[in-house]
Motif scaffolding. Structure first.
Motif, PDB file in Angstrom:
ATOM      1  N   THR A   1      62.765  24.747  20.897  1.00  0.00           N
ATOM      2  CA  THR A   1      63.479  25.717  21.716  1.00  0.00           C
ATOM      3  C   THR A   1      64.406  24.987  22.685  1.00  0.00           C
ATOM      4  O   THR A   1      64.291  23.790  22.895  1.00  0.00           O
ATOM      5  CB  THR A   1      62.496  26.583  22.530  1.00  0.00           C
ATOM      6  OG1 THR A   1      61.889  25.782  23.534  1.00  0.00           O
ATOM      7  CG2 THR A   1      61.469  27.256  21.648  1.00  0.00           C
ATOM      8  N   GLY A   2      65.276  25.762  23.313  1.00  0.00           N
ATOM      9  CA  GLY A   2      66.191  25.192  24.290  1.00  0.00           C
ATOM     10  C   GLY A   2      65.472  24.631  25.504  1.00  0.00           C
ATOM     11  O   GLY A   2      65.854  23.582  26.029  1.00  0.00           O
ATOM     12  N   VAL A   3      64.409  25.314  25.937  1.00  0.00           N
ATOM     13  CA  VAL A   3      63.664  24.840  27.104  1.00  0.00           C
ATOM     14  C   VAL A   3      62.972  23.517  26.790  1.00  0.00           C
ATOM     15  O   VAL A   3      63.015  22.575  27.588  1.00  0.00           O
ATOM     16  CB  VAL A   3      62.637  25.901  27.569  1.00  0.00           C
ATOM     17  CG1 VAL A   3      61.722  25.340  28.645  1.00  0.00           C
ATOM     18  CG2 VAL A   3      63.348  27.144  28.065  1.00  0.00           C
ATOM     19  N   ALA A   4      62.358  23.421  25.630  1.00  0.00           N
ATOM     20  CA  ALA A   4      61.684  22.174  25.246  1.00  0.00           C
ATOM     21  C   ALA A   4      62.679  21.016  25.183  1.00  0.00           C
ATOM     22  O   ALA A   4      62.393  19.912  25.651  1.00  0.00           O
ATOM     23  CB  ALA A   4      60.971  22.356  23.915  1.00  0.00           C
ATOM     24  N   HIS A   5      63.853  21.279  24.607  1.00  0.00           N
ATOM     25  CA  HIS A   5      64.895  20.246  24.531  1.00  0.00           C
ATOM     26  C   HIS A   5      65.325  19.819  25.930  1.00  0.00           C
ATOM     27  O   HIS A   5      65.465  18.620  26.217  1.00  0.00           O
ATOM     28  CB  HIS A   5      66.085  20.760  23.717  1.00  0.00           C
ATOM     29  CG  HIS A   5      67.213  19.784  23.648  1.00  0.00           C
ATOM     30  ND1 HIS A   5      67.153  18.624  22.903  1.00  0.00           N
ATOM     31  CD2 HIS A   5      68.429  19.788  24.248  1.00  0.00           C
ATOM     32  CE1 HIS A   5      68.277  17.952  23.046  1.00  0.00           C
ATOM     33  NE2 HIS A   5      69.067  18.638  23.855  1.00  0.00           N
ATOM     34  N   PHE A   6      65.546  20.795  26.810  1.00  0.00           N
ATOM     35  CA  PHE A   6      65.929  20.488  28.183  1.00  0.00           C
ATOM     36  C   PHE A   6      64.859  19.637  28.864  1.00  0.00           C
ATOM     37  O   PHE A   6      65.169  18.641  29.516  1.00  0.00           O
ATOM     38  CB  PHE A   6      66.170  21.771  28.984  1.00  0.00           C
ATOM     39  CG  PHE A   6      66.259  21.517  30.467  1.00  0.00           C
ATOM     40  CD1 PHE A   6      67.414  20.983  31.022  1.00  0.00           C
ATOM     41  CD2 PHE A   6      65.178  21.784  31.302  1.00  0.00           C
ATOM     42  CE1 PHE A   6      67.494  20.730  32.379  1.00  0.00           C
ATOM     43  CE2 PHE A   6      65.252  21.529  32.663  1.00  0.00           C
ATOM     44  CZ  PHE A   6      66.408  21.004  33.207  1.00  0.00           C
ATOM     45  N   LEU A   7      63.584  20.030  28.751  1.00  0.00           N
ATOM     46  CA  LEU A   7      62.502  19.291  29.405  1.00  0.00           C
ATOM     47  C   LEU A   7      62.396  17.870  28.870  1.00  0.00           C
ATOM     48  O   LEU A   7      62.149  16.934  29.633  1.00  0.00           O
ATOM     49  CB  LEU A   7      61.186  20.043  29.269  1.00  0.00           C
ATOM     50  CG  LEU A   7      61.102  21.356  30.059  1.00  0.00           C
ATOM     51  CD1 LEU A   7      59.790  22.075  29.761  1.00  0.00           C
ATOM     52  CD2 LEU A   7      61.306  21.138  31.543  1.00  0.00           C
ATOM     53  N   ASP A   8      62.581  17.691  27.563  1.00  0.00           N
ATOM     54  CA  ASP A   8      62.568  16.339  26.992  1.00  0.00           C
ATOM     55  C   ASP A   8      63.703  15.500  27.572  1.00  0.00           C
ATOM     56  O   ASP A   8      63.512  14.337  27.933  1.00  0.00           O
ATOM     57  CB  ASP A   8      62.687  16.397  25.468  1.00  0.00           C
ATOM     58  CG  ASP A   8      61.430  16.896  24.791  1.00  0.00           C
ATOM     59  OD1 ASP A   8      60.352  16.903  25.441  1.00  0.00           O
ATOM     60  OD2 ASP A   8      61.519  17.303  23.622  1.00  0.00           O
ATOM     61  N   HIS A   9      64.890  16.090  27.663  1.00  0.00           N
ATOM     62  CA  HIS A   9      66.040  15.381  28.218  1.00  0.00           C
ATOM     63  C   HIS A   9      65.803  15.052  29.694  1.00  0.00           C
ATOM     64  O   HIS A   9      66.072  13.931  30.146  1.00  0.00           O
ATOM     65  CB  HIS A   9      67.316  16.212  28.057  1.00  0.00           C
ATOM     66  CG  HIS A   9      68.523  15.566  28.650  1.00  0.00           C
ATOM     67  ND1 HIS A   9      69.217  14.572  28.019  1.00  0.00           N
ATOM     68  CD2 HIS A   9      69.128  15.750  29.846  1.00  0.00           C
ATOM     69  CE1 HIS A   9      70.215  14.176  28.788  1.00  0.00           C
ATOM     70  NE2 HIS A   9      70.181  14.874  29.913  1.00  0.00           N
ATOM     71  N   TYR A  10      65.295  16.022  30.439  1.00  0.00           N
ATOM     72  CA  TYR A  10      65.015  15.824  31.860  1.00  0.00           C
ATOM     73  C   TYR A  10      64.001  14.701  32.060  1.00  0.00           C
ATOM     74  O   TYR A  10      64.183  13.826  32.909  1.00  0.00           O
ATOM     75  CB  TYR A  10      64.526  17.143  32.461  1.00  0.00           C
ATOM     76  CG  TYR A  10      64.289  17.121  33.954  1.00  0.00           C
ATOM     77  CD1 TYR A  10      65.256  16.652  34.839  1.00  0.00           C
ATOM     78  CD2 TYR A  10      63.101  17.604  34.490  1.00  0.00           C
ATOM     79  CE1 TYR A  10      65.043  16.656  36.208  1.00  0.00           C
ATOM     80  CE2 TYR A  10      62.880  17.610  35.855  1.00  0.00           C
ATOM     81  CZ  TYR A  10      63.849  17.134  36.706  1.00  0.00           C
ATOM     82  OH  TYR A  10      63.632  17.129  38.059  1.00  0.00           O
ATOM     83  N   ARG A  11      62.955  14.713  31.265  1.00  0.00           N
ATOM     84  CA  ARG A  11      61.912  13.670  31.356  1.00  0.00           C
ATOM     85  C   ARG A  11      62.511  12.288  31.071  1.00  0.00           C
ATOM     86  O   ARG A  11      62.223  11.317  31.770  1.00  0.00           O
ATOM     87  CB  ARG A  11      60.778  13.968  30.373  1.00  0.00           C
ATOM     88  CG  ARG A  11      59.617  12.998  30.437  1.00  0.00           C
ATOM     89  CD  ARG A  11      58.461  13.429  29.530  1.00  0.00           C
ATOM     90  NE  ARG A  11      57.759  14.575  30.101  1.00  0.00           N
ATOM     91  CZ  ARG A  11      57.863  15.832  29.685  1.00  0.00           C
ATOM     92  NH1 ARG A  11      58.641  16.134  28.673  1.00  0.00           N
ATOM     93  NH2 ARG A  11      57.200  16.803  30.260  1.00  0.00           N
ATOM     94  N   ALA A  12      63.365  12.193  30.078  1.00  0.00           N
ATOM     95  CA  ALA A  12      63.963  10.909  29.705  1.00  0.00           C
ATOM     96  C   ALA A  12      64.971  10.409  30.739  1.00  0.00           C
ATOM     97  O   ALA A  12      65.251   9.213  30.796  1.00  0.00           O
ATOM     98  CB  ALA A  12      64.641  11.029  28.334  1.00  0.00           C
ATOM     99  N   HIS A  13      65.498  11.303  31.542  1.00  0.00           N
ATOM    100  CA  HIS A  13      66.524  10.949  32.534  1.00  0.00           C
ATOM    101  C   HIS A  13      66.105  11.410  33.935  1.00  0.00           C
ATOM    102  O   HIS A  13      66.947  11.789  34.744  1.00  0.00           O
ATOM    103  CB  HIS A  13      67.858  11.596  32.160  1.00  0.00           C
ATOM    104  CG  HIS A  13      68.349  11.196  30.810  1.00  0.00           C
ATOM    105  ND1 HIS A  13      68.016  11.865  29.665  1.00  0.00           N
ATOM    106  CD2 HIS A  13      69.121  10.163  30.421  1.00  0.00           C
ATOM    107  CE1 HIS A  13      68.570  11.275  28.626  1.00  0.00           C
ATOM    108  NE2 HIS A  13      69.255  10.229  29.053  1.00  0.00           N
ATOM    109  N   ILE A  14      64.830  11.322  34.221  1.00  0.00           N
ATOM    110  CA  ILE A  14      64.240  11.958  35.399  1.00  0.00           C
ATOM    111  C   ILE A  14      64.921  11.598  36.715  1.00  0.00           C
ATOM    112  O   ILE A  14      65.050  12.440  37.592  1.00  0.00           O
ATOM    113  CB  ILE A  14      62.714  11.687  35.468  1.00  0.00           C
ATOM    114  CG1 ILE A  14      62.036  12.628  36.472  1.00  0.00           C
ATOM    115  CG2 ILE A  14      62.413  10.246  35.809  1.00  0.00           C
ATOM    116  CD1 ILE A  14      61.958  14.044  36.069  1.00  0.00           C
TER     117      ILE A  14
END
Length: 163
Positions: A1-14
Motif C-alpha cells: 500500500t501507499g502507507v507501507a511504502h511511505f513508512l519504509d521510505h521514512y524509516r530508511a531516511h529517518i
C-alpha cells in the motif's frame, strides 16, 4: 500500500533533513537539569520515533517513548498521555504536556495535565483556536513556562482549557 511504502521510505531516511527546532536541545537540557523526567507521547509509530531520537543522539534523554502503535488508543484519547506519564514514572498532577496541535491540547485537557502550546510546528488549525495553559514562541521560553505551571499557576482540580 501507499502507507507501507511511505513508512519504509521514512524509516530508511529517518533523519535526512530533520533538525531540532532552535533552542529545543538547551531547553531539554535545562528541564532535565532541573530534575524533570522527559517523555515522548506521539501518534507516529513508536519504532520510527525511537529511530529518529537515536539518529539525533537523543534516545537517552527520555524516560519513556510511546507511539501510536504502543497501545490500542492514541491521542486525543487521554489514555495515551496517561500511559506515557506512567511509563516515565510520572503522574498527571505533577506533569506538563508540550505540543503543537489541537490533538495535543485535547489529550492534555482530558488527562487534566497542563498544556504548553508551541506556536510553530504542526497544526492544521489556526493557533488561536488551540486552547492552552501557556504558549511559547521559542523553546528558550519553555523552562519558565513549565516551571510556572508546576509551581501552582495550574490547579489539577480546576477546569482546564478545552473543557
Amino acid at each position: 500500500t501507499g502507507v507501507a511504502h511511505f513508512l519504509d521510505h521514512y524509516r530508511a531516511h529517518i533523519a535526512v533533513g530533520s533538525r531540532p527546532f532552535d533552542g529545543v536541545e538547551a531547553a531539554l537540557d535545562r528541564l532535565a537539569g532541573d530534575g524533570l523526567r522527559l517523555a515522548v507521547c506521539t501518534n507516529k509509530p513508536e519504532s520510527l520515533s525511537r529511530a529518529l531520537l537515536a539518529a539525533l543522539g537523543w534516545e537517552a534523554r527520555f524516560a519513556a517513548v510511546l507511539g501510536a502503535d504502543s497501545r490500542p488508543w492514541r491521542k486525543p484519547d487521554p489514555r495515551h498521555l496517561l500511559d506515557t506519564l506512567a511509563a516515565a514514572g510520572g503522574e498527571p498532577g505533577r506533569a506538563v504536556y508540550v505540543g503543537d496541535s489541537m490533538t495535543d491540547s485535547l489529550a492534555a485537557s482530558a488527562a487534566r495535565v497542563p498544556f504548553v502550546l508551541v506556536s510553530h510546528g504542526y497544526s492544521p488549525e489556526p493557533l488561536g483556536q488551540v486552547p492552552a495553559d501557556a504558549r511559547i514562541d521559542h523553546f528558550a521560553e519553555l523552562p519558565a513556562a513549565v516551571a510556572g505551571l508546576l509551581q501552582g499557576r495550574f490547579s489539577p482540580t480546576a477546569p482546564v482549557a478545552g473543557e
